[in-house]
Design a protein around this motif. Structure first.
Motif, short mmCIF file in Angstrom:
data_model
loop_
_atom_site.label_atom_id
_atom_site.label_comp_id
_atom_site.label_asym_id
_atom_site.label_seq_id
_atom_site.Cartn_x
_atom_site.Cartn_y
_atom_site.Cartn_z
N SER A 43 47.76 33.54 36.36
CA SER A 43 47.86 33.87 35.05
C SER A 43 49.25 33.62 34.45
N GLN A 86 42.10 35.47 30.52
CA GLN A 86 41.62 36.34 31.65
C GLN A 86 40.87 37.53 30.73
N ASP A 169 41.39 30.61 32.36
CA ASP A 169 41.65 31.59 33.42
C ASP A 169 40.38 32.45 33.57
N GLU A 170 40.03 32.11 34.73
CA GLU A 170 38.67 32.78 35.03
C GLU A 170 37.45 32.80 33.98
#
Ligand code: ATP
Ligand code: MG
Lengths: 244, 286
Positions: A43, A86, A169-170
């Motif tokens: 991240s 995230q 991000d995820e």
């Protein structure tokens, strides 16, 4: 052809080397999987490349000629880069539709002062929201959406940016299977249009399915990179994950 | 003579003036998240601009008012551009912003006093027309104040809700960093918000000048009433500020029904303290 390169990029938080001398290149028309154990700096790397956190050293190279020794958040839209977070970040007090429409705002503030959104903005917003199944929810405030819907809306907002380089991000974390399918097809579509897609993901099945190239980080440094089937069977990579 | 109708009228007018200050204040607070103490002084600058144009240069009233409003807006814009923008760039803390705006307020107020002396002045021309409503009296200026508040509220609602600029303002107040990455030039947006909020403040200063009068320190008392109204109503919420303003107007005016008018400020701050202690989020939560 690499569209985005990092040259010895580094970031330290007090005593932690969150990103340590990372040189990488991301290619157009490919999904690059960015993996690594918790706290390995994935991240942070995205934050560096999108101007959220300034890097201490190193450089960012865009295309063939643009070399940047610093990036600010406002710059990245002009470089056709976009991202998700995230921990989802939406415009909470705005409707689902407005969350997407605001991205389609022309960058000229004066002309936007008295103007309403044009029909083609609405059509574009509709197309993007239908893609993630949120068109029916268009008048709800973002803050009232479920967790999964929030993730989808953030992805829709990124898609509406019509960028060249996308950082996710995820995006799959915490999603139901049907929602995962939607995200999978969105990512594939972005790749097939020739965009550069960077995907942070902990689920190795998803990485195997989606990524064309795989980069592994560990404690802020690059541990390995290459084709996912090769990288994921490497002993040091498996150990890094097991040692978590 | 029954005094209640007049108290109601007075309350509404006070509420309208506080609303105008609170609208601009909340608009700026909502987008920048700091207490802009210079806001009231910008109102005074609006009043003094009209004073200068109409009394010294013999400009007709309406053009003077328009110039006064625009000038106040420009001052707000310039203060943001020269002071607050640099602080945003440095990611200064809220305390730094507060102290900086206190500095701006003091400097501007001193400047006004140097240019125009600290004397109380009035903008009004000739004898005021008065109307009878429901057993109370309302002056022409006061009627205009009410009309202006309604127009500004409607205008702001339309602007924020339906225009692209308005969406960008709301995005900036929700998540400034994210607004940046989706390509919104937040500095420009905040600059425009300062112009708009300060222009509204300028208009309130001008109207107060016509209604009662102006003095360099008027900004502070206007600001404090605007802030109290905003906190009572719900800070950062444009409509909350208006609700709080009218509530404050009523409490103040009915509070001094049987006692001396000097209690007004004490009552206003008493109400503020009660809210801070028991309902700090205000009437309308954002
Ligand atoms: N703003 C910050 N201030 C201080 N330390 C930070 C900050 N951001 C990240 N770190 C630290 O940097 C390191 C890398 O964190 P990062 O969030 O990039 O890891 P990650 O690979 O994304 O992990 P995860 O898989 O859990 O999301 C961690 O040790 C983290 O605690
Ligand atoms: Mg992470």
């Amino acid at each position: 052809m690499p569209t985005l390169e990092t040259k010895s990029i580094s970031k330290r938080f007090d005593s932690i080397k969150a990103v340590d001398n990372v040189s990488l290149s991301f290619e157009a028309g490919k999904i690059t999987g960015l993996i690594g154990p918790n706290g390995s700096g994935k991240s942070t790397l995205i934050n560096l490349l999108t101007g959220f956190v300034p890097y201490d050293a190193g450089m960012l190279v865009l295309g063939e000629t643009t070399r940047l020794s610093r990036v600010r958040p406002y710059d990245i839209a002009t470089y056709d880069i976009t991202r998700t977070f995230q921990d989802v970040r939406l415009f909470e007090q705005m409707s689902v539709l407005d969350n997407v429409l605001v991205v389609l705002t022309e960058r000229n503030v004066w002309s936007a002062l008295f103007e309403k959104h044009k029909t083609y903005h609405l059509e574009k917003a509709k197309e993007v929201l239908e893609r993630v199944g949120l068109w029916e929810k268009r008048n709800q405030l973002a803050v009232n959406l479920s967790y999964g819907q929030r993730k989808l809306l953030e992805i829709a907002r990124a898609v509406a940016m019509d960028a060249n380089i996308y950082f996710f991000d995820e995006p799959f974390a915490g999603l139901f299977p049907e929602m995962r399918k939607v995200v999978t097809s969105v990512l594939k579509e972005l790749r097939n249009k020739g965009n550069t897609v960077i995907l942070v993901e902990h689920n190795m099945d998803i990485i195997r399915e989606l990524s064309d190239y795989c980069v592994v980080m560990d404690s802020g440094s690059l541990l390995a990179q290459g084709k996912p089937e090769v990288v994921l069977s490497r002993k040091d990579v498996i150990e890094a994950y097991l040692g978590e | 003579m029954d005094i209640i109708p007049q108290l109601v009228v007075n309350s509404i007018i006070a509420g309208a003036i506080y609303s105008m200050v609170a609208l601009g204040f909340n608009l700026i607070y909502g987008t920048t998240k700091f207490f802009n103490l210079a806001h009231g002084t910008v109102a005074a600058i609006g009043g003094y601009t009209v004073f200068y144009l109409s009394k010294s240069l013999d400009f007709p009233v309406l053009p003077s008012v328009i110039v006064g409003v625009l000038f106040a807006g420009c001052i707000g814009y310039l203060v943001d551009k020269s002071v607050f923008r640099a602080l945003r760039k440095k990611k200064a803390s809220g305390m730094v912003f507060l102290v900086a705006s206190l500095g701006v307020m003091t400097a501007l107020q001193a400047l006004v006093a140097i240019l125009f002396s600290s004397q109380f002045q009035t903008l009004s021309v000739g004898s005021a027309k008065v109307y009878q409503v429901f057993g109370g009296v309302i002056t022409q200026v006061q009627a205009i104040i009410l009309l202006c508040v309604l127009l500004i509220m409607a205008g702001l609602t339309l602007l924020l809700r339906f225009t692209r600029f308005g969406k960008a303002v709301r995005a900036t107040s929700d998540e400034e960093e994210v607004a940046k990455i989706v390509g919104i030039n937040t500095n420009k947006i905040i600059g425009r918000v300062f112009f708009l909020g300060s222009a509204i403040a300028g208009l309130s200063g001008i109207l107060v000048g016509f209604d009662t009068g102006i003095e360099p320190a008027m900004g502070l008392s206007l600001l404090l009433k605007g802030v109290i109204a905003s906190i009572i109503g719900g800070i950062g919420n444009v409509y909350g500020g208006v609700l709080g303003a009218f509530l404050l107007g009523f409490i103040e005016n009915f509070g001094i029904w049987k006692i001396s008018g000097e209690w007004k400020d004490a009552i206003a701050f008493g109400v503020l303290l009660i809210f801070l202690l028991f309902r700090p989020q205000g009437l309308i939560k954002k």
